[in-house]
Design a protein around this motif. Structure first.
Motif, mmCIF file in Angstrom:
data_model
loop_
_atom_site.group_PDB
_atom_site.id
_atom_site.type_symbol
_atom_site.label_atom_id
_atom_site.label_comp_id
_atom_site.label_asym_id
_atom_site.label_seq_id
_atom_site.Cartn_x
_atom_site.Cartn_y
_atom_site.Cartn_z
ATOM 1 N N GLU A 22 4.686 27.154 -42.494
ATOM 2 C CA GLU A 22 5.689 26.183 -42.041
ATOM 3 C C GLU A 22 5.016 24.812 -42.112
ATOM 4 N N GLY A 23 5.237 24.125 -43.238
ATOM 5 C CA GLY A 23 4.458 22.927 -43.496
ATOM 6 C C GLY A 23 3.006 23.320 -43.714
ATOM 7 N N ILE A 24 2.112 22.744 -42.907
ATOM 8 C CA ILE A 24 0.692 23.106 -43.005
ATOM 9 C C ILE A 24 0.304 24.178 -41.999
ATOM 10 N N GLU A 25 1.260 24.588 -41.159
ATOM 11 C CA GLU A 25 0.965 25.536 -40.085
ATOM 12 C C GLU A 25 1.101 26.983 -40.553
ATOM 13 N N ASP A 26 0.191 27.834 -40.076
ATOM 14 C CA ASP A 26 0.275 29.274 -40.318
ATOM 15 C C ASP A 26 1.053 29.923 -39.179
ATOM 16 N N ARG A 27 2.162 30.553 -39.528
ATOM 17 C CA ARG A 27 2.984 31.252 -38.538
ATOM 18 C C ARG A 27 3.024 32.742 -38.868
ATOM 19 N N VAL A 28 3.447 33.504 -37.902
ATOM 20 C CA VAL A 28 3.785 34.911 -38.111
ATOM 21 C C VAL A 28 5.144 35.141 -37.464
ATOM 22 N N ILE A 35 20.880 23.225 -21.105
ATOM 23 C CA ILE A 35 20.927 24.507 -21.803
ATOM 24 C C ILE A 35 19.589 24.679 -22.513
ATOM 25 N N PRO A 36 18.618 25.368 -21.882
ATOM 26 C CA PRO A 36 17.298 25.528 -22.489
ATOM 27 C C PRO A 36 17.375 26.118 -23.902
ATOM 28 N N TRP A 37 16.493 25.619 -24.742
ATOM 29 C CA TRP A 37 16.476 25.935 -26.165
ATOM 30 C C TRP A 37 15.297 26.867 -26.454
ATOM 31 N N PHE A 38 15.604 28.104 -26.855
ATOM 32 C CA PHE A 38 14.598 29.135 -27.136
ATOM 33 C C PHE A 38 14.102 28.920 -28.561
ATOM 34 N N GLU A 39 13.323 27.864 -28.742
ATOM 35 C CA GLU A 39 13.083 27.275 -30.053
ATOM 36 C C GLU A 39 12.407 28.191 -31.065
ATOM 37 N N PHE A 40 11.336 28.867 -30.698
ATOM 38 C CA PHE A 40 10.569 29.626 -31.687
ATOM 39 C C PHE A 40 11.172 31.002 -31.990
ATOM 40 N N GLY A 41 12.106 31.468 -31.173
ATOM 41 C CA GLY A 41 12.719 32.754 -31.455
ATOM 42 C C GLY A 41 11.698 33.855 -31.655
ATOM 43 N N PHE A 42 11.734 34.507 -32.838
ATOM 44 C CA PHE A 42 10.800 35.593 -33.155
ATOM 45 C C PHE A 42 9.529 35.084 -33.849
ATOM 46 N N MET A 43 9.375 33.778 -33.959
ATOM 47 C CA MET A 43 8.224 33.214 -34.650
ATOM 48 C C MET A 43 7.107 32.884 -33.662
ATOM 49 N N ALA A 44 5.865 32.908 -34.139
ATOM 50 C CA ALA A 44 4.713 32.560 -33.301
ATOM 51 C C ALA A 44 3.601 32.007 -34.186
ATOM 52 N N PRO A 45 2.729 31.157 -33.636
ATOM 53 C CA PRO A 45 1.568 30.720 -34.408
ATOM 54 C C PRO A 45 0.669 31.907 -34.746
ATOM 55 N N ALA A 46 0.095 31.881 -35.938
ATOM 56 C CA ALA A 46 -0.734 33.007 -36.382
ATOM 57 C C ALA A 46 -1.940 33.224 -35.475
ATOM 58 N N LYS A 47 -2.469 32.157 -34.870
ATOM 59 C CA LYS A 47 -3.653 32.266 -34.021
ATOM 60 C C LYS A 47 -3.320 32.343 -32.530
ATOM 61 N N SER A 48 -2.071 32.560 -32.197
ATOM 62 C CA SER A 48 -1.669 32.618 -30.791
ATOM 63 C C SER A 48 -2.184 33.889 -30.123
ATOM 64 N N GLU A 49 -2.302 33.836 -28.800
ATOM 65 C CA GLU A 49 -2.686 35.027 -28.035
ATOM 66 C C GLU A 49 -1.693 36.161 -28.262
ATOM 67 N N LEU A 50 -0.432 35.810 -28.379
ATOM 68 C CA LEU A 50 0.612 36.817 -28.599
ATOM 69 C C LEU A 50 0.362 37.586 -29.887
ATOM 70 N N ALA A 51 0.083 36.880 -30.980
ATOM 71 C CA ALA A 51 -0.163 37.534 -32.273
ATOM 72 C C ALA A 51 -1.465 38.324 -32.255
ATOM 73 N N ARG A 52 -2.482 37.766 -31.605
ATOM 74 C CA ARG A 52 -3.795 38.429 -31.580
ATOM 75 C C ARG A 52 -3.773 39.716 -30.771
ATOM 76 N N LEU A 53 -3.052 39.712 -29.646
ATOM 77 C CA LEU A 53 -3.037 40.874 -28.754
ATOM 78 C C LEU A 53 -2.057 41.957 -29.191
#
Length: 397
Positions: free
Chosen positions: A166-172, A131-149
């Motif tokens: 999220e800890g030391i990570e920047d998310r959006v 049963i694949p796990w859609f882990e990040f849901g609506f979250m993404a890394p702040a520097k990801s291509e998805l967030a940038r585009l």
């Protein structure tokens, strides 16, 4: 006015809370129309999450084969492998390629491979559900291509900020109210369901939105059109929380319908946080999803080290109501890289889950079954063999 003793007042509050919870089922479109099925007595969910963080399990075909063989010997019957993590799909995705230009995670060890297909192939040989796990849901890394585009897709606080630590990570967070975001997520999920011989798909606590977000112009405009006034400046104001949670509820209903239209036998599962936190903090009204039939299996994350707090989460009213309705299991923490969990704690928690006749357990996560612990790997393996001494079927949906 009739005066109640303290014990009578407490009882009245409990009854009122139960009525408030069950009212969702009475007035929901799918609701409690059917008699809840009895849970099978000779089944148990024995699950494990596979991730690509602090774990090498997916980074070679041999590692996958070894892991599946080990899980089969330990009598596990369900694997939840991550497929949407860190702004990438783990499997090749034409939807991801179209939306942000990456077919899958660019890690060198994943190049030219279809990790999900490898896991499904090996697991199904052993009779283990995937049963694949859609882990990040609506979250993404702040520097990801998805967030940038797609900056217009990002959820905002009242001050216009978008970064979530999220800890030391920047998310959006992608706004779950934006029509294009909803289309992207639905396309990503339906593509996955259509292209693989999976047994279900699992969402988790990231399939929502931290309540401090939701002030992006499009969402505010939608709210004003509905309510005829601006949203509250207090992000946890009850009506503002309720309005946003209801919009996510509507999307979950659409997503459930789209999944079932593509593959009727695909289980729609959820691994949420406890409800008293999930709704006000993350706008995730999973109790309504369960009442309306939008989810068919729950693995409640109860990552508590104190046994009294652990048991308190198992005794909550919404959990008790879910148990006879759909398979309801408990997620147990087996350890993190910098946070080992002793076997005694795991054993005690499994015992408490079984004592209350839950559908089973799932452990977070594969690497910590034996690593980073004070006990030796063999001692850990021996203990897990005692948890699951014989093979057993997972609960049917």
């Amino acid at each position: 006015m009739i005066k109640l003793h303290r014990s009578q007042r407490i009882l009245a509050l409990i009854i009122a809370f139960a009525i408030a919870l069950t009212s969702t089922a009475i007035f929901s479109p799918r609701g409690w129309a059917q008699t809840p099925p009895k849970m099978p007595t000779k089944t148990e969910l024995r699950g494990i999450w596979l991730t690509n963080i602090d774990s090498d399990v997916i980074f070679s075909r041999k590692n996958i084969n070894d892991a599946v063989n080990r899980l089969e010997k330990l009598n596990f019957n369900t694997i939840y492998p991550t497929v949407w993590q860190g702004g990438y799909t783990i499997h090749p995705s034409a939807v991801a390629k179209r939306v942000f230009g990456q077919l899958n995670d660019p890690a060198p060890a994943l190049k030219g491979r279809d990790v999900l297909k490898e896991i499904i192939t090996e697991a199904h040989k052993k009779g283990i559900a995937v049963i694949p796990w859609f882990e990040f849901g609506f979250m993404a890394p702040a520097k990801s291509e998805l967030a940038r585009l797609h900056p217009d897709w990002l959820a905002k606080r009242r001050d216009g900020s978008t970064i979530w630590k999220e800890g030391i990570e920047d998310r959006v967070w992608l706004s779950p109210f934006h029509p294009e975001v909803q289309k992207f997520i639905q396309d990503l999920v339906v593509e996955l369901v259509a292209n693989y011989d999976l047994d279900g798909i699992q969402f988790d606590d990231h399939f929502g939105l931290p309540s401090e977000f939701g002030y992006e112009p499009l969402t505010v405009l939608m709210y004003q059109k509905d309510i005829k006034k601006p949203p509250s400046s207090d992000s946890r104001e009850t009506f503002w929380v309720r309005w946003r949670a209801d919009r996510i509820n509507q999307f979950m209903g659409k997503l459930f319908t789209a999944i079932k239209a593509r593959k009727q036998k695909c289980i729609v599962a959820l691994s949420p946080n406890p409800f008293n936190f999930a709704l006000p903090a993350s706008l995730q009204d999973w109790f309504t999803w369960e009442r309306r039939g939008y989810i068919e299996e729950i693995v409640l994350q109860v990552y508590r080290s104190d046994i009294k707090r652990f048991n308190a989460e198992l005794e909550r009213e919404e959990v008790k109501l879910a148990k006879p309705h759909i398979p309801t299991a408990i997620g147990i923490l087996t350890g993190l890289k910098n946070n080992p969990v002793p076997l005694k704690q795991i054993q005690e928690q499994v015992q408490e889950v079984r004592k209350r006749n839950f559908a089973g357990v799932s452990f977070f996560f594969y690497e910590s079954l034996s690593n980073w612990a004070k006990e030796t790997p063999e001692e850990r393996n021996t203990a897990f063999r005692t948890f699951f001494p014989t093979k057993i079927q997972r609960p049917s949906v």
